[in-house]
Scaffold this active site. Structure first.
Site, PDB file in Angstrom:
ATOM      1  N   ASP A   1      -9.031   0.557   1.972  1.00 52.52           N
ATOM      2  CA  ASP A   1      -8.062   0.147   2.982  1.00 52.52           C
ATOM      3  C   ASP A   1      -8.635   0.517   4.355  1.00 52.52           C
ATOM      4  OD1 ASP A   1      -5.844  -0.250   4.592  1.00 52.52           O
ATOM      5  OD2 ASP A   1      -4.728   1.455   3.794  1.00 52.52           O
TER       6      ASP A   1
ATOM      7  N   GLN B   1      -3.316   2.815  14.760  1.00 50.17           N
ATOM      8  CA  GLN B   1      -2.263   3.371  13.898  1.00 50.17           C
ATOM      9  C   GLN B   1      -1.453   4.461  14.604  1.00 50.17           C
ATOM     10  OE1 GLN B   1      -3.905   4.925  10.241  1.00 50.17           O
ATOM     11  NE2 GLN B   1      -1.930   5.492   9.388  1.00 50.17           N
TER      12      GLN B   1
ATOM     13  N   GLU C   1      -9.183   4.210  -2.334  1.00 53.71           N
ATOM     14  CA  GLU C   1      -7.963   4.004  -3.115  1.00 53.71           C
ATOM     15  C   GLU C   1      -8.299   3.263  -4.410  1.00 53.71           C
ATOM     16  OE1 GLU C   1      -4.564   2.471  -1.033  1.00 53.71           O
ATOM     17  OE2 GLU C   1      -5.277   3.186   0.923  1.00 53.71           O
TER      18      GLU C   1
ATOM     19  N   GLU D   1     -10.313   4.103   3.603  1.00 52.50           N
ATOM     20  CA  GLU D   1      -9.440   4.858   2.714  1.00 52.50           C
ATOM     21  C   GLU D   1      -9.857   4.548   1.279  1.00 52.50           C
ATOM     22  OE1 GLU D   1      -5.291   4.211   3.718  1.00 52.50           O
ATOM     23  OE2 GLU D   1      -5.433   5.732   5.305  1.00 52.50           O
TER      24      GLU D   1
ATOM     25  N   HIS E   1      -3.985  14.036   0.602  1.00 54.81           N
ATOM     26  CA  HIS E   1      -4.180  13.151   1.758  1.00 54.81           C
ATOM     27  C   HIS E   1      -2.978  13.210   2.698  1.00 54.81           C
ATOM     28  CE1 HIS E   1      -5.154   9.608   4.160  1.00 54.81           C
ATOM     29  NE2 HIS E   1      -3.971   9.096   3.852  1.00 54.81           N
TER      30      HIS E   1
ATOM     31  N   ASP F   1       0.844  -1.196   0.000  1.00 57.26           N
ATOM     32  CA  ASP F   1       0.000   0.000   0.000  1.00 57.26           C
ATOM     33  C   ASP F   1       0.878   1.244   0.000  1.00 57.26           C
ATOM     34  OD1 ASP F   1      -2.508   1.242  -0.082  1.00 57.26           O
ATOM     35  OD2 ASP F   1      -2.491   1.579   2.075  1.00 57.26           O
TER      36      ASP F   1
ATOM     37  N   TYR G   1       2.555   3.447  14.734  1.00 49.64           N
ATOM     38  CA  TYR G   1       3.126   3.673  13.400  1.00 49.64           C
ATOM     39  C   TYR G   1       4.586   4.102  13.368  1.00 49.64           C
ATOM     40  CZ  TYR G   1       3.024   8.830  13.008  1.00 49.64           C
ATOM     41  OH  TYR G   1       3.265  10.172  13.133  1.00 49.64           O
TER      42      TYR G   1
ATOM     43  N   TYR H   1       1.200   5.698  -0.469  1.00 50.20           N
ATOM     44  CA  TYR H   1       0.759   6.917   0.224  1.00 50.20           C
ATOM     45  C   TYR H   1       0.984   8.050  -0.767  1.00 50.20           C
ATOM     46  CZ  TYR H   1       0.688   9.833   4.572  1.00 50.20           C
ATOM     47  OH  TYR H   1       0.397  10.727   5.586  1.00 50.20           O
TER      48      TYR H   1
ATOM     49  N   LYS I   1      -3.772  -1.719   9.707  1.00 48.26           N
ATOM     50  CA  LYS I   1      -4.113  -1.877   8.296  1.00 48.26           C
ATOM     51  C   LYS I   1      -4.275  -3.340   7.911  1.00 48.26           C
ATOM     52  CE  LYS I   1      -3.239   2.515   7.138  1.00 48.26           C
ATOM     53  NZ  LYS I   1      -4.112   3.333   6.289  1.00 48.26           N
TER      54      LYS I   1
HETATM   55 MN    MN Z   1      -3.982   3.056   2.546  1.00 43.16          MN
END
Ligand code: MN
Length: 418
Positions: A230, A237, A200, A198, A132, A125, A241, A127, A250
């Site tokens: 997602d 998170q 995507e 999310e 965003h 995944d 993270y 970013y 995730k």
């Molecule tokens: Mn994502």
């Protein structure tokens, strides 16, 4: 390019998601048939296993379609992908000479169950949406440090879990996890309270590579695209993270739409990436239009209530194309394989209503989103059904993706209770 007319009448309207121009690849079963490959046309599915069995489609020495995945076809390579599309257009076009034989192989979509369209070999995944990344960075770290220093130079990503990828319609259970709010003295284990989506697009790698490849080679290796949600546990998170990126936040589920829209179907909708703010290194530079003009939206329906559209944006808002993501992925020599799925990262636009997650839409809960039902949402509630939609609008036709939907089930009472 205008609408291509089919003898399947339902495929000939401007808003049908599956006209002859599209021909997306899925896997379906019915009460009478095991899961196998099918292609959507109008409100029908062409049974590809039967079409191959009857000799109407013959692309390789071995059978490709009597299996519940499109990986075998992908492995055959771009020339075979093009031959398949050309043959399907021949069989399904208005006036096709083999109509009588093909008509017997159509299954009403309403009678079919749709499955994951390919075996997900691995899942990464990214970013790659600047709006965003800027929004989330501002929320988590403040406007001064919104974009990390590497962001404008590489498409940032993390290795996700192929096992978490599910097809549209699969329920998603609210996860438990380790949480620690800014005011908590110590972490605790509890159901996620900030469960999010999310919006995507997933790119599906169709050809292997075993070493660094160029952006153009990467684009050539992509077979097609799906919508991807997602599902993200923001409170898990926030605690986990740093320094290695998201992990359990995730890993609950990633929902994809059931139809792979091929790169060929999206060809008329290619667009450039937005203007570069800093020059990319040569190996990541754009070498042609590799994003697509695809309208995207998100709707949220509380249990038993009508859905409200909470966001509208466009695939072309991304900063890095899937080809750039894939090229970057290979720079280390990392081998890529047919069935590799690359999530784009959340696609938000510059405006507030274009934000592709509730974290951004509600600005971390400070500005709850108003629903038509009179309720508000900062994050997802149990019973909410989230649906992503995607459509490229052509001259008198639409390239649709099919729904990417999932319903949030309540957390288990206690996952460790035996
Ligand atoms: Mn994502």
């Amino acid at each position: 390019m205008p609408l291509m007319k089919s003898w399947v009448e339902s495929a000939n309207t401007a808003d049908c998601p599956f006209p002859l121009n599209n021909l997306p690849c899925g896997v379906f079963s019915t009460d009478d048939t095991d899961a196998r490959c099918g292609v959507a046309i109008g409100d029908m599915i062409l049974d590809m296993a039967e079409a191959e069995e009857k000799g109407l489609v013959s692309l390789a020495e071995v059978a490709l379609f009597d299996v519940p995945f499109w990986n075998d076809l992908m492995e055959e390579g771009p020339e075979t992908w093009a031959a398949l599309r050309a043959r399907l257009i021949e069989l399904l076009s208005e006036g096709a000479s083999e109509r009588d034989q093909v008509e017997k192989l159509l299954v009403p979509m309403a009678d079919a169950t749709l499955h994951l369209p390919f075996v997900v070999s691995e899942y990464t995944d990214f970013y790659a949406g600047k709006h965003h990344a800027t929004n989330v960075g501002t929320i988590f770290r403040g406007a001064e440090n919104a974009l990390p220093p590497n962001w404008l130079h590489i498409p940032i990503g993390y290795n996700g879990r192929a096992s978490s990828v599910v097809v549209s319609g699969t329920d998603v259970r609210r996860p438990w996890g380790q949480l620690k709010g800014p005011d908590d003295a110590r972490p605790h284990f509890a159901p996620c309270k900030r469960f999010d989506l999310e919006l995507e697009i997933g790119a599906i790698v169709g050809q292997p590579s075993d070493g660094p490849i160029t952006v153009q080679e990467a684009d050539d290796n992509i077979f097609g695209y799906v919508l991807l949600n997602d599902w993200s546990a923001r409170d898990i998170q926030a605690w986990e993270y740093q320094p290695l990126g998201p992990f359990q936040a995730k890993a609950t589920a990633n929902t994809i739409s059931p139809w792979i829209v091929t790169k060929a179907a999206l060809e008329p909708f290619r667009t450039d990436t937005p203007e570069r703010e800093v020059e990319l290194l040569d190996h990541l530079k754009d070498c042609g239009p590799m994003l697509y003009d695809v309208e995207l939206s998100v709707s949220l329906a509380p249990e038993g209530k009508d859905a409200t559209t909470i966001a509208r944006t466009n695939f072309k808002e991304l900063y890095y194309s899937a080809a750039q993501q894939l090229a970057h992925h290979t720079t280390s020599g990392c081998p890529m394989n047919p069935g590799d799925l690359l999530g784009s990262g959340t696609i938000s636009g510059p405006e507030k209503h274009q934000r592709g997650s509730l974290l951004e839409l509600s600005w971390s809960g400070k500005e709850p989103v108003q629903l038509d039902s009179g309720e508000t949402r900062s994050f997802l509630e149990d019973g909410d059904t989230l649906t992503l939609h995607g459509a490229a609008r052509g001259d008198g036709y639409t390239i649709g993706f099919g729904e990417c939907a999932g319903k949030v089930l309540p957390a288990l009472d206690d996952p460790y209770k035996r």
